[in-house]
Design an enzyme around this catalytic site. Structure first.
Site, PDB file in Angstrom:
ATOM      1  CG  HIS A 104      -1.993  -1.023   1.225  1.00 41.07           C
ATOM      2  ND1 HIS A 104      -2.699  -1.562   2.080  1.00 41.07           N
ATOM      3  CD2 HIS A 104      -2.428  -1.654  -0.019  1.00 41.07           C
ATOM      4  CE1 HIS A 104      -3.716  -2.367   1.829  1.00 41.07           C
ATOM      5  NE2 HIS A 104      -3.393  -2.414   0.650  1.00 41.07           N
ATOM      6  NE  ARG A 152     -14.504  -0.547 -28.771  1.00 38.37           N
ATOM      7  CZ  ARG A 152     -13.423  -0.887 -29.189  1.00 38.37           C
ATOM      8  NH1 ARG A 152     -12.851  -0.334 -30.389  1.00 38.37           N
ATOM      9  NH2 ARG A 152     -12.670  -1.885 -28.421  1.00 38.37           N
ATOM     10  CD  GLU A 175     -13.058  -1.434 -35.198  1.00 43.60           C
ATOM     11  OE1 GLU A 175     -12.044  -1.608 -34.533  1.00 43.60           O
ATOM     12  OE2 GLU A 175     -14.179  -2.215 -35.029  1.00 43.60           O
ATOM     13  CG  ASN A 219      -5.253   0.060 -33.180  1.00 46.90           C
ATOM     14  OD1 ASN A 219      -4.770   0.733 -33.796  1.00 46.90           O
ATOM     15  ND2 ASN A 219      -5.870   0.236 -31.963  1.00 46.90           N
ATOM     16  CG  ASP A 220      -9.807  -4.226 -35.420  1.00 41.52           C
ATOM     17  OD1 ASP A 220      -9.143  -5.038 -35.574  1.00 41.52           O
ATOM     18  OD2 ASP A 220     -10.480  -3.904 -34.427  1.00 41.52           O
ATOM     19  NE  ARG A 226      -5.517  -5.373 -32.879  1.00 41.04           N
ATOM     20  CZ  ARG A 226      -6.565  -4.544 -32.401  1.00 41.04           C
ATOM     21  NH1 ARG A 226      -7.500  -4.339 -33.290  1.00 41.04           N
ATOM     22  NH2 ARG A 226      -6.310  -3.760 -31.375  1.00 41.04           N
ATOM     23  CB  CYS A 285     -10.577   6.298 -31.307  1.00 48.55           C
ATOM     24  SG  CYS A 285     -11.570   4.575 -32.036  1.00 48.55           S
TER      25      CYS A 285
HETATM   26  C1  PEP Z   1      -9.046   0.154 -33.530  1.00 45.66           C
HETATM   27  O1  PEP Z   1      -9.203  -1.058 -34.061  1.00 45.66           O
HETATM   28  O2  PEP Z   1      -8.214   0.892 -34.061  1.00 45.66           O
HETATM   29  C2  PEP Z   1      -9.556   0.298 -32.322  1.00 45.66           C
HETATM   30  C3  PEP Z   1      -9.458   1.514 -31.755  1.00 45.66           C
HETATM   31  O3  PEP Z   1     -10.299  -0.965 -31.645  1.00 45.66           O
HETATM   32  P1  PEP Z   1      -9.380  -1.752 -30.775  1.00 45.66           P
HETATM   33  O4  PEP Z   1      -8.125  -1.525 -30.768  1.00 45.66           O
HETATM   34  O5  PEP Z   1     -10.139  -1.942 -29.563  1.00 45.66           O
HETATM   35  O6  PEP Z   1      -9.807  -2.884 -31.456  1.00 45.66           O
HETATM   36 MG    MG Z   2     -10.857  -2.466 -33.296  1.00 50.32          MG
END
Ligand code: PEP
Ligand code: MG
Length: 833
Positions: A459, A602, A695, A718-719, A729, A766
């Site tokens: 702690h 989301r 995505e 990302n997707d 990925r 995002c």
């Molecule tokens: C993305 O795919 O860019 C995204 C923000 O979602 P996640 O990374 O949670 O799949």
């Molecule tokens: Mg995603």
């Protein structure tokens, strides 16, 4: 001068640790006190056991830390713990020799080789397990060891074969070797690995390790038998695939090492110091003050039993109230998780055994304060004696809370409370600190904390980190001998307390501190400013935040709102799905924490890389192309309905938007909107903007059509990258090529922005690209409205955009769309600002 690999002081004979962790800690302490490792590496040795089995066989175990923690190793070295009585390492695996390895690169491969050969010589091993003399152990493991030849031999290659160069930066160590063995064992074939004259059976881990394969070695892998060709093809694939991972691990370790040396301050020459475990980073210069715990003294004042009962009840109620107040205050100052420490303490007051024991003493004619104190001491002593660090921590909590109750029962009692605050220059030293001591510390009067006991997850450590006070824990008894008023420099990052520094050292530490403060001040000032280009174009900057208690941190980092709350985090690491009530409470807390700022929540994105065992989803060959995100929600009303109900109920408390992940078609959007509207009406809830994530390339190319049916887009780069480039990925070898700056991905983003513009639809980003300064610059040039990223990326992104003009960003985006590859896009960086 290089230190020897195994000096005599690193061999401990006749050890009898209580358990495996005790053995690892003991070997780790040997390495730490001889200066081979930073004490924090002991934690790494323990952590490795949770991800790998370091039992080598034949009574020998080889604990070794995580690769990414190598920067905590000062010199390569090995500590040997001989346990004549044996110790259960894992069920059914008994160990007599613990060989703890701290290796900066692949020097230990030679040792591993010696060890594995030694394993073939049972008679010699038995002698080493029982010897009273370190010499035979040193002789067997040391540099000049002569050991029995065994599992390696010169054997002719088999009929089918290939040659392969070892490119693992750290050679063949146990983890990749295990993968080779597992792969070879899947086939009906004999597989040999040969290095020069020595060969080993690829299905035999010890044999493979004995080859001592290092970076650059040329290998010949050959096979015979019915599945020889298949075995070789698969093995080659696995061996090569691991290369990327090993190189990435080594690069990450090197980077961490570089950052670590850049982050810390070190004296120019040797300086007396006490090492512990880093508990909270930062550098502090001050003078010491010891907080000596002294025995609590309570006078026994017998009284009426009934009165005593009433007094006890009142003291318990008052303490509970006090703890609740402390929890509320701590939550405001530090965070809910930290406040939980006091709620847990309040829970201890409900222990019926504690109350019964107190009453028993009172029945025996003792005064209530004395009876309470005895009961607390007995209970705490019992917990502490059980030998578990977790229960020992509970004992400390019980004494802490017991002191509070005691102060109410007998205000004249000396409760041993330390009055822990310093004088403005103080570095406090204590055997240990109670959570309430740490939480009530006045940070303007105390510069740092050192405790002899405790661990990095205690702690005290957690609270010190939150308070931003440099701290070291587990400094050992030597700390308690430091006289009050000693001038010291506390390096919280390295976990070291430097004693009596010279004037030059003090000056250099002050310079280092001043530079840090200047940099922090510069960043803090810029973080609060908008992401506005020099010619006035502004982009919204939001953070990706999943938990309400993290909102404040994100806002301090410069976020203007939350552009992505991933709700699947509510579903992970537990055994059942959160119900509507729990979800509602979290979404509402999130809205309230943001106080009217933008919030995009989301809907559940389970599937793909985020698997939730208790949902019992069928196994899929290609989960990223399967039932994930909105596709799952549409098939599982038991998940969709409670979440939408919770979201719409929360919407009554402030602004928020709902966004659906992994959308592919207009049909999905229409169906989801219908569900939303039905639930909204059922709950009589306000309208909420409904958006979708972009995505899937299909959505980017159809953005002009979809834009008519949604309130906003948020691009998940990302997707989008993995689907545009057809690269998983998470793929160990290919993932590094999945660069979101690939022009193909940028063109999809451009199509999305163009499609959205036709219907005046707002576009955010995002995914990870938003947090990359060059990515943020190009995305701004492409015309997105918002960038949402991890809070720590905000300062660099803001700095980049604020230094640019909108016209240069438009031009940068145009050039990027025209590039041939991600590498070419990255090469534009120099001209970006
Ligand atoms: C993305 O795919 O860019 C995204 C923000 O979602 P996640 O990374 O949670 O799949
Ligand atoms: Mg995603």
């Amino acid at each position: 001068m290089p230190l020897p690999l195994i000096p005599a002081e690193l061999v401990r004979l006749g050890a009898s640790p209580a358990d495996k962790n005790g053995a690892i800690a003991e070997a780790g302490h040997l390495l730490a006190s001889a200066g081979y490792i930073d004490p924090a590496y002991i934690d790494s040795l323990l952590r490795r056991e949770t991800v790998a089995n370091t039992f080598l066989g034949h009574g020998v175990a080889i604990p070794h830390g995580m690769i990414e923690d190598r920067y905590l190793i000062r010199h390569t070295g090995v500590a040997v713990l001989q346990i004549p009585g044996g110790l259960e390492w894992n069920p059914g695996q008994r160990v007599h020799l613990v060989v703890a390895i701290a290796a900066q690169s692949d020097e230990h491969i030679t040792l591993l080789r010696r060890l594995t050969r030694l394993l073939q010589d049972e008679a010699q091993l038995q002698r080493l397990f029982g010897t009273n003399d370190p010499a035979p152990l040193l002789a067997a493991l040391g540099e000049d060891a002569v050991v029995a030849e065994a599992a390696v031999a010169t054997v002719a290659d088999h009929e089918h074969h290939f040659s392969w160069t070892m490119e693992y930066p750290n050679g063949l160590h146990a983890r990749p070797a295990t993968l080779w063995v597992e792969t070879a064992r899947r086939f009906d074939a004999d597989v040999l690995v040969r290095n020069h004259q020595e060969s080993a059976d690829c299905k035999n881990l010890i044999g493979l390790l004995q080859l001592g394969l290092q970076h650059g070695h040329e290998l010949h892998v050959s096979a015979s038998g019915p599945e020889a060709e298949q075995a070789l093809a698969t093995l080659r694939d696995v061996m090569t695939r691991i290369t990327a991972q090993e190189q990435a691990d080594a690069a990450a370790a090197a980077l961490k090492q570089k950052n670590a040396s850049r982050q810390g301050w070190a004296p120019a020459g040797a300086l007396p110091s006490i090492g512990g475990i880093s508990a909270s980073p930062g550098l502090a210069i001050g003078t010491t003050r010891q907080l000596r715990a002294h025995a609590v003294e309570v006078r026994d004042r017998p009284g009426q039993l009934i009165d005593g009962g009433v007094e006890l009840e009142a003291a318990l109620v008052a303490t509970r109230d006090e703890l609740e107040e402390l929890a509320v205050d701590t939550a405001r100052r530090l965070g809910t998780a930290e406040a939980g420490i006091f709620r847990a303490q309040a829970e201890l007051l409900n222990d019926s055994e504690l109350i019964t024991l107190t009453c028993r003493f009172m029945v025996q004619q003792h005064g209530v304060a004395w009876a309470w104190h005895q009961a607390v001491e007995q209970q705490a002593g019992r917990l502490a004696a059980l030998g578990s660090p977790l229960l020992a921590a509970r004992a400390a909590d019980l004494r802490d809370v017991g002191r509070r109750v005691l102060a109410k029962l007998d205000p004249s009692a000396d409760t041993g409370s330390n009055g822990v605050n310093g004088n403005g220059e103080t570095i406090l030293i204590a055997a240990d600190l109670a959570p309430s001591d740490t939480a009530t510390l006045d940070v303007t009067r105390t510069l740092g904390l050192c405790t002899a006991q405790g661990g990095p997850t205690s702690h005290t450590a957690i609270l010190a980190r939150t308070l931003g006070l440099p701290a070291l824990v587990a400094g050992g008894a030597a700390l308690l001998d430091v006289p009050d008023g000693t001038t010291v420099i506390l390096d919280g990052h390295g976990g070291r307390l430097y004693l009596d520094p010279s004037a030059d050292d003090l000056a250099s530490a002050r310079r280092w501190l001043a530079e840090q403060q200047e940099r922090d001040a510069r960043q803090a000032a810029d973080r609060a400013l908008p992401a506005q280009t020099r010619d006035g174009h502004r982009v919204e900057i939001a953070a990706n935040v999943n938990r309400p208690e993290k909102v404040a941190e994100a806002l301090t980092a410069g976020a203007e709102g939350v552009g992505l709350m991933r709700t699947e985090f509510l579903f992970l690491e537990r055994d059942t799905a959160p119900d509507e009530e729990e979800q509602y409470a979290t979404y509402r807390a999130m809205i309230e924490a943001l106080q009217g700022r933008t919030l995009i929540i989301r809907a559940l994105d389970i599937g793909g890389d985020k698997q939730v065992p208790y949902l019992n989803l069928p196994h899929e060959e290609n989960p990223f192309l399967g039932v994930r995100g909105a596709r799952l929600q549409l098939r599982r009303p038991d998940l969709l309905e409670p979440q939408l109900r919770a979201l719409y109920r929360a919407a009554a408390h402030g602004p928020m938007s709902i966004m659906f992940p992994m959308i592919t078609s207009l049909d999905e959007v229409r169906t989801l909107r219908t569900h939303c509207e039905r639930i909204r009406q059922e709950l009589n809830a306000p309208q909420v903007p409904l958006g979708i994530m972009v995505e899937v390339p299909a959505v980017a190319t159809m953005a002009d059509r979809l834009a008519e049916h949604v309130d906003f887009f948020s691009i998940g780069t990302n997707d989008l990258t993995q689907y545009a480039l057809a690269i998983d990925r998470q793929h160990p070898e290919l993932a590094r090529e999945a660069d979101s700056l690939h022009p193909a991905v940028l063109r999809l983003i451009q199509q999305t922005v163009d499609g959205a513009r036709r219907h005046q639809v707002w576009v955010g980003v995002c995914g990870g690209l938003a947090g990359d300064p060059l990515g943020a610059a190009i995305l701004t040039g492409l015309g997105v409205h918002e960038l949402s990223m991890s809070p720590r990326d905000i300062p660099a992104v803001k700095a980049r955009l604020r230094a640019a003009t909108h016209s240069t960003l438009l031009e940068l985006a145009r050039q990027a769309l025209d590039c041939d590859s991600a590498a070419d896009v990255r090469a534009l960086e120099g001209d970006a600002a």
